[in-house]
Design a protein around this motif. Structure first.
Motif, PDB file in Angstrom:
ATOM      1  N   SER A 151      -6.355  -8.019 -11.517  1.00  0.00           N
ATOM      2  CA  SER A 151      -7.739  -8.367 -11.203  1.00  0.00           C
ATOM      3  C   SER A 151      -8.373  -9.048 -12.391  1.00  0.00           C
ATOM      4  O   SER A 151      -7.915  -8.905 -13.528  1.00  0.00           O
ATOM      5  N   ALA A 152      -9.418  -9.787 -12.118  1.00  0.00           N
ATOM      6  CA  ALA A 152     -10.183 -10.466 -13.155  1.00  0.00           C
ATOM      7  C   ALA A 152     -11.652 -10.181 -12.915  1.00  0.00           C
ATOM      8  O   ALA A 152     -12.071  -9.920 -11.789  1.00  0.00           O
ATOM      9  N   SER A 153     -12.413 -10.218 -13.999  1.00  0.00           N
ATOM     10  CA  SER A 153     -13.845  -9.975 -13.877  1.00  0.00           C
ATOM     11  C   SER A 153     -14.591 -10.801 -14.909  1.00  0.00           C
ATOM     12  O   SER A 153     -14.016 -11.265 -15.895  1.00  0.00           O
ATOM     13  N   TYR A 154     -15.865 -10.953 -14.665  1.00  0.00           N
ATOM     14  CA  TYR A 154     -16.724 -11.702 -15.568  1.00  0.00           C
ATOM     15  C   TYR A 154     -18.034 -10.947 -15.689  1.00  0.00           C
ATOM     16  O   TYR A 154     -18.563 -10.448 -14.707  1.00  0.00           O
ATOM     17  N   GLY A 155     -18.528 -10.823 -16.885  1.00  0.00           N
ATOM     18  CA  GLY A 155     -19.798 -10.131 -17.069  1.00  0.00           C
ATOM     19  C   GLY A 155     -19.878  -9.471 -18.430  1.00  0.00           C
ATOM     20  O   GLY A 155     -19.087  -9.755 -19.323  1.00  0.00           O
ATOM     21  N   LEU A 156     -20.811  -8.572 -18.577  1.00  0.00           N
ATOM     22  CA  LEU A 156     -21.033  -7.882 -19.836  1.00  0.00           C
ATOM     23  C   LEU A 156     -19.938  -6.838 -20.035  1.00  0.00           C
ATOM     24  O   LEU A 156     -19.974  -5.753 -19.462  1.00  0.00           O
ATOM     25  N   GLN A 157     -18.921  -7.189 -20.817  1.00  0.00           N
ATOM     26  CA  GLN A 157     -17.807  -6.290 -21.076  1.00  0.00           C
ATOM     27  C   GLN A 157     -17.138  -6.688 -22.377  1.00  0.00           C
ATOM     28  O   GLN A 157     -17.139  -7.852 -22.751  1.00  0.00           O
ATOM     29  N   ALA A 158     -16.602  -5.705 -23.061  1.00  0.00           N
ATOM     30  CA  ALA A 158     -15.855  -5.953 -24.290  1.00  0.00           C
ATOM     31  C   ALA A 158     -14.977  -4.749 -24.556  1.00  0.00           C
ATOM     32  O   ALA A 158     -15.406  -3.612 -24.388  1.00  0.00           O
ATOM     33  N   GLY A 159     -13.743  -4.977 -24.935  1.00  0.00           N
ATOM     34  CA  GLY A 159     -12.840  -3.892 -25.277  1.00  0.00           C
ATOM     35  C   GLY A 159     -11.529  -3.992 -24.546  1.00  0.00           C
ATOM     36  O   GLY A 159     -11.218  -5.002 -23.916  1.00  0.00           O
ATOM     37  N   ALA A 160     -10.776  -2.896 -24.647  1.00  0.00           N
ATOM     38  CA  ALA A 160      -9.475  -2.830 -23.992  1.00  0.00           C
ATOM     39  C   ALA A 160      -9.139  -1.372 -23.715  1.00  0.00           C
ATOM     40  O   ALA A 160      -9.608  -0.484 -24.423  1.00  0.00           O
TER      41      ALA A 160
END
Length: 193
Positions: free
Chosen positions: A106-115
């Motif tokens: 899956s892929a996503s776009y938005g306010l996110q950071a990390g792993a």
């Protein structure tokens, strides 16, 4: 001016991609979690993941005893910085035996950071849910059979008389530096091993 803007956009994309790859390496400690595994490796990971899940969530074992099939993704990797992606490989079990291998992306776009890394299991409760998986050529969660994510509250209330959904999902073994996991929009596709 347009060429300069395109160059800046390309540079930003390259930086984001490098950060995502670096985050995946940090979370997985450089091991082979993010790499495609052999069929035997997937089978071993699936067995270990199910054993851990059954110990932590007794309701998962009850579902397994009644499921038409169980789809297990033991080693998912999710990373992102504005643009995010998750990937993992798993196996479909019927009566405790592997009958196929699958990938989840899956892929996503938005306010996110990390792993982070995690695993998830889909208990396909009805023959029609299994049939949909086999015929869809790529099942996108959120379309097709109804999926109930069994969080702590749902898991505690599951009994043999309350089972009404086509598919129950358990997410487990979350590790890393990224908040939130969603299965909505994950695309599951059969692969050859």
């Amino acid at each position: 001016m347009r060429k300069a803007r395109e160059t800046r956009t390309t540079m930003k994309l390259a930086i984001v991609t490098a950060l995502v790859l670096a985050a995946v390496l940090v979370v997985t400690n450089g091991n082979e979690v993010a790499r495609a595994e052999s069929a035997a490796g997937i089978d071993a990971d699936v067995d270990a993941a199910l054993q851990t899940l059954y110990e932590e969530q007794p309701s998962a074992k009850m579902l397994a005893d009644r499921a038409a099939a169980i789809l297990v993704f033991p080693n998912m990797v999710k990373a992102g910085f504005v643009v995010g992606a998750q990937y993992g490989e798993g196996a479909l079990l019927k009566k405790g035996r592997t009958v196929g291998y699958y990938r989840s992306v899956s892929a996503s776009y938005g306010l996110q950071a990390g792993a982070q890394t995690f695993g998830y299991v889909l208990f396909l409760m009805t023959p029609s849910a299994v049939k949909y998986l086999n015929r869809s050529g790529g099942w996108e969660i959120g379309a097709g059979p109804s999926v109930v994510v069994a969080d702590e509250g749902v898991a505690r209330s599951l009994t043999t008389t309350t089972l009404k959904s086509d598919v129950y999902a358990f997410i487990f073994d979350q590790q890393g530096l990224m908040a939130g996991i969603g299965l909505q929009g994950s695309k599951i596709t059969k692969i050859r091993k």
